[in-house]
Scaffold this motif. Structure first.
Motif, mmCIF file in Angstrom:
data_model
loop_
_atom_site.group_PDB
_atom_site.id
_atom_site.type_symbol
_atom_site.label_atom_id
_atom_site.label_comp_id
_atom_site.label_asym_id
_atom_site.label_seq_id
_atom_site.Cartn_x
_atom_site.Cartn_y
_atom_site.Cartn_z
ATOM 1 N N ILE A 116 10.033 10.445 -8.108
ATOM 2 C CA ILE A 116 10.336 9.344 -7.182
ATOM 3 C C ILE A 116 11.804 8.920 -7.228
ATOM 4 C CG2 ILE A 116 9.839 6.919 -6.675
ATOM 5 C CD1 ILE A 116 6.906 7.535 -7.442
ATOM 6 N N PRO A 117 12.415 8.681 -8.417
ATOM 7 C CA PRO A 117 13.834 8.274 -8.424
ATOM 8 C C PRO A 117 14.762 9.323 -7.810
ATOM 9 C CG PRO A 117 12.807 7.823 -10.550
ATOM 10 C CD PRO A 117 11.845 8.657 -9.776
ATOM 11 N N LEU A 118 14.449 10.604 -8.016
ATOM 12 C CA LEU A 118 15.275 11.656 -7.424
ATOM 13 C C LEU A 118 15.176 11.611 -5.903
ATOM 14 C CD1 LEU A 118 17.078 14.163 -7.560
ATOM 15 C CD2 LEU A 118 14.996 15.538 -7.793
ATOM 16 N N GLN A 119 13.950 11.456 -5.396
ATOM 17 C CA GLN A 119 13.781 11.386 -3.951
ATOM 18 C C GLN A 119 14.464 10.151 -3.369
ATOM 19 O OE1 GLN A 119 9.629 11.778 -3.008
ATOM 20 N NE2 GLN A 119 9.412 13.698 -4.153
ATOM 21 N N GLU A 120 14.393 9.037 -4.095
ATOM 22 C CA GLU A 120 15.076 7.829 -3.624
ATOM 23 C C GLU A 120 16.588 8.033 -3.596
ATOM 24 O OE1 GLU A 120 13.714 4.762 -6.252
ATOM 25 O OE2 GLU A 120 12.145 4.130 -4.864
ATOM 26 N N LEU A 121 17.116 8.742 -4.600
ATOM 27 C CA LEU A 121 18.555 9.009 -4.650
ATOM 28 C C LEU A 121 18.972 9.895 -3.475
ATOM 29 C CD1 LEU A 121 21.304 8.862 -6.055
ATOM 30 C CD2 LEU A 121 20.589 10.777 -7.506
ATOM 31 N N LEU A 122 18.187 10.939 -3.191
ATOM 32 C CA LEU A 122 18.506 11.816 -2.071
ATOM 33 C C LEU A 122 18.420 11.062 -0.740
ATOM 34 C CD1 LEU A 122 16.639 15.058 -3.199
ATOM 35 C CD2 LEU A 122 19.085 14.601 -3.295
ATOM 36 N N LEU A 123 17.410 10.225 -0.608
ATOM 37 C CA LEU A 123 17.277 9.414 0.607
ATOM 38 C C LEU A 123 18.466 8.470 0.759
ATOM 39 C CD1 LEU A 123 15.612 8.525 3.038
ATOM 40 C CD2 LEU A 123 14.397 6.925 1.548
ATOM 41 N N PHE A 124 18.913 7.902 -0.364
ATOM 42 C CA PHE A 124 20.083 7.011 -0.340
ATOM 43 C C PHE A 124 21.319 7.763 0.168
ATOM 44 C CE2 PHE A 124 23.870 5.606 -2.758
ATOM 45 C CZ PHE A 124 24.008 4.318 -2.258
ATOM 46 N N LEU A 125 21.497 9.018 -0.280
ATOM 47 C CA LEU A 125 22.632 9.821 0.178
ATOM 48 C C LEU A 125 22.508 10.123 1.676
ATOM 49 C CD1 LEU A 125 23.062 12.343 -2.778
ATOM 50 C CD2 LEU A 125 24.377 10.281 -2.323
ATOM 51 N N MET A 126 21.298 10.453 2.127
ATOM 52 C CA MET A 126 21.091 10.714 3.555
ATOM 53 C C MET A 126 21.453 9.496 4.400
ATOM 54 S SD MET A 126 17.442 12.708 3.634
ATOM 55 C CE MET A 126 17.130 14.154 2.616
#
Length: 512
Positions: A111-121
């Motif tokens: 989950i934190p990795l996906q949130e980080l990638l979403l934040f970059l997007m």
């Protein structure tokens, strides 16, 4: 990253391609901030956070090379919300300390990795959203293309856009690479060429039909831009068109790296290319508006969607070669190959050998003539150093790009340090401002982009004692769009170069 340099600053993020290797060097210490201790994650004054992860397609056991949606490889992303970034990294760091054997823990790690990638997007989307002003300027570009036959003034254009004059000009140039009235001229000449090739109209009729006030003005502008008169263009084109009748054996070509300008010069428009990085920096932005962007490295997922029947690869890195060859036949051409040899390789592949032969002959002849004419006014055997400033990075150029035109047998000579680069086969080299004096020469060419970091570095250079000691004739400033060695750029540079040297119209204040 190999010979590719990216200068970053605090709060920048880079997504590296699978298998990529990068070395990191701190060239200056960042400023200390009083709020650093308040961040959730404590960092040293100079620190880099590196996160490794793999992406698996559903049901696959091997990692995928496809990029994360909306995050391009090796493109600098500046993060404005520092606290949110550090919170996400801290959350990810904490989750990795959990046991990977428990299913709940594994989910908490994802989950934190996906949130980080979403934040970059989301950060990229915010940074690339087009403002109302840019949309308004784009509408005037479309207006020019449909009303080029009419009388068009700069005042009329920025009035249509509803944007302040100074802002309109800057936005227009950032979108098209040209000033508004120069763009109008280019559109008119483009249509004039079509009429010269496909009609029997007189020059007066053609001039009137594309918006020129009279035949003489049309002919004068045509020769200033193309280097030949309209009649010479029509005669040369009729010879050229009869000199090759074979069709191009490939219909859907993808260009990876620096083959874009080479293909366009041979009359071939690829379906995909690096539009954002290479395309926007070149002279041929108008010709690639319908070309799909495939990223700096040529990302397989994007290329696969284009269904190419040939991939021409002249990139600085050969990532995913095996995967790309499974998509379509691929030819690898060394980007550092001398331009005449490089063009002939491509021309033979595309049934354009006679066209390439004609260009090589014309360009060799025109180059010699330019230097002979210039020698009547200045000492062309002076030493010259070419610097290029890209996104705040300072490069010294060898026998590549702008240097191919400058370091001609009849032209200017490289100083000792540049000659060493050329003898070692190094086309360009990243350097630091304080080392610029090592490339001392009679004339210094400085090629620039419009990036704020570039402008800032240029101002710093000009304020230093070394550059302050130069007179205005020793520093000639121009644009990085001339730092390519494809035929289109080289032909244009033969027309522009004497203006740079003689008229000094390409001076410092033109860019500030």
């Amino acid at each position: 990253m190999d010979k590719h340099f990216v200068q970053t600053q605090k709060n920048d993020a880079l997504l590296l391609a699978p298998g990529a290797h990068a070395s990191i060097q701190f060239i200056s210490q960042p400023e200390e901030t009083s709020t650093a201790s308040e961040s959730a994650l404590q960092l040293d004054s100079a620190a880099v956070i590196v996160i490794f992860f793999r992406i698996y397609q559903l049901g696959e056991t091997l990692p995928s090379n496809d990029s994360v949606s909306m995050i391009p490889y090796e493109t600098r992303m500046h993060i404005t919300d520092e606290s949110r970034l550090l919170d996400l990294v801290e959350s990810l760091n904490s989750s990795l300390k959990l046991s990977s054997l428990i299913e709940e823990s594994r989910l908490k790690q994802q989950i934190p990795l996906q949130e980080l990638l979403l934040f970059l997007m989301e950060n990229i989307r915010r940074n690339t959203e087009t403002s109302d002003n840019i949309q308004a300027v784009k509408q005037t570009v479309a207006y020019i293309e449909s009303h080029y036959k009419e009388n068009i003034t700069a005042r009329q254009l920025y009035s249509i856009a509803g944007v302040a004059k100074w802002q309109y000009s800057n936005l227009f140039q950032s979108l098209t690479g040209k000033r508004p009235l120069d763009y109008v001229l280019d559109i008119r000449l483009k249509h004039a060429k079509r009429l010269l090739l496909h009609t029997d109209d007189t020059l007066a009729q053609i001039a009137h039909s594309v918006g020129f006030k009279d035949e003489n003005y049309f002919s004068r502008k045509f020769k200033q831009t193309e280097g030949i008169t309209p009649r010479q263009f029509a005669e040369a084109s009729s010879v050229t068109s009869s000199s090759f009748v074979k069709e191009i054996p490939y219909k859907r070509i993808v260009a990876i790296g620096y083959s874009l300008g080479d293909l366009l010069s041979l009359g071939v428009t690829p379906v995909g290319a690096d539009v954002e990085t290479i395309g926007k920096r070149g002279l041929y932005w108008d010709a690639i508006k319908e070309v799909e962007d495939i990223g700096l490295l040529g990302e397989p997922a994007k290329i696969r969607e284009l269904r190419p029947d040939l991939i021409v690869h002249t990139g600085f890195r050969q990532d995913w070669v095996d995967e790309l060859t499974s998509i379509a036949p691929m030819v690898l051409i060394d980007r550092y190959e001398p331009v005449y040899s490089r063009i002939m390789q491509l021309a033979e592949l595309l049934n354009r050998k006679k066209l390439a032969d004609q260009w090589i002959y014309r360009h060799r002849t025109a180059s010699k003539q330019m230097w002979r004419t210039l020698a009547k006014h200045v000492d062309v055997k002076q030493t010259a150093t070419v610097f290029s400033v890209v996104e705040g990075n300072l490069y010294v150029i060898g026998l590549k790009g702008f240097g191919v035109t400058v370091y001609h047998p009849d032209g200017m000579q490289p100083p000792p340090k540049v000659k060493e680069l050329m003898q070692a086969g190094i086309p360009f080299q990243l350097t630091r401002p304080e080392y610029a004096r090592a490339y001392e020469a009679d004339i210094h060419f400085i090629l620039m982009d419009n990036d704020p970091r570039t402008i800032r570095l240029y101002k710093e250079l000009m304020q230093s004692p070394y550059w302050n000691s130069k007179n205005t004739g020793q520093i000639i400033v121009s644009k990085n769009k001339y730092n390519f060695d494809d035929p289109l750029t080289m032909d244009k540079l033969l027309l522009e170069f004497p203006q740079m040297v003689l008229k000094k119209s390409y001076n410092q204040t033109h860019f500030l």
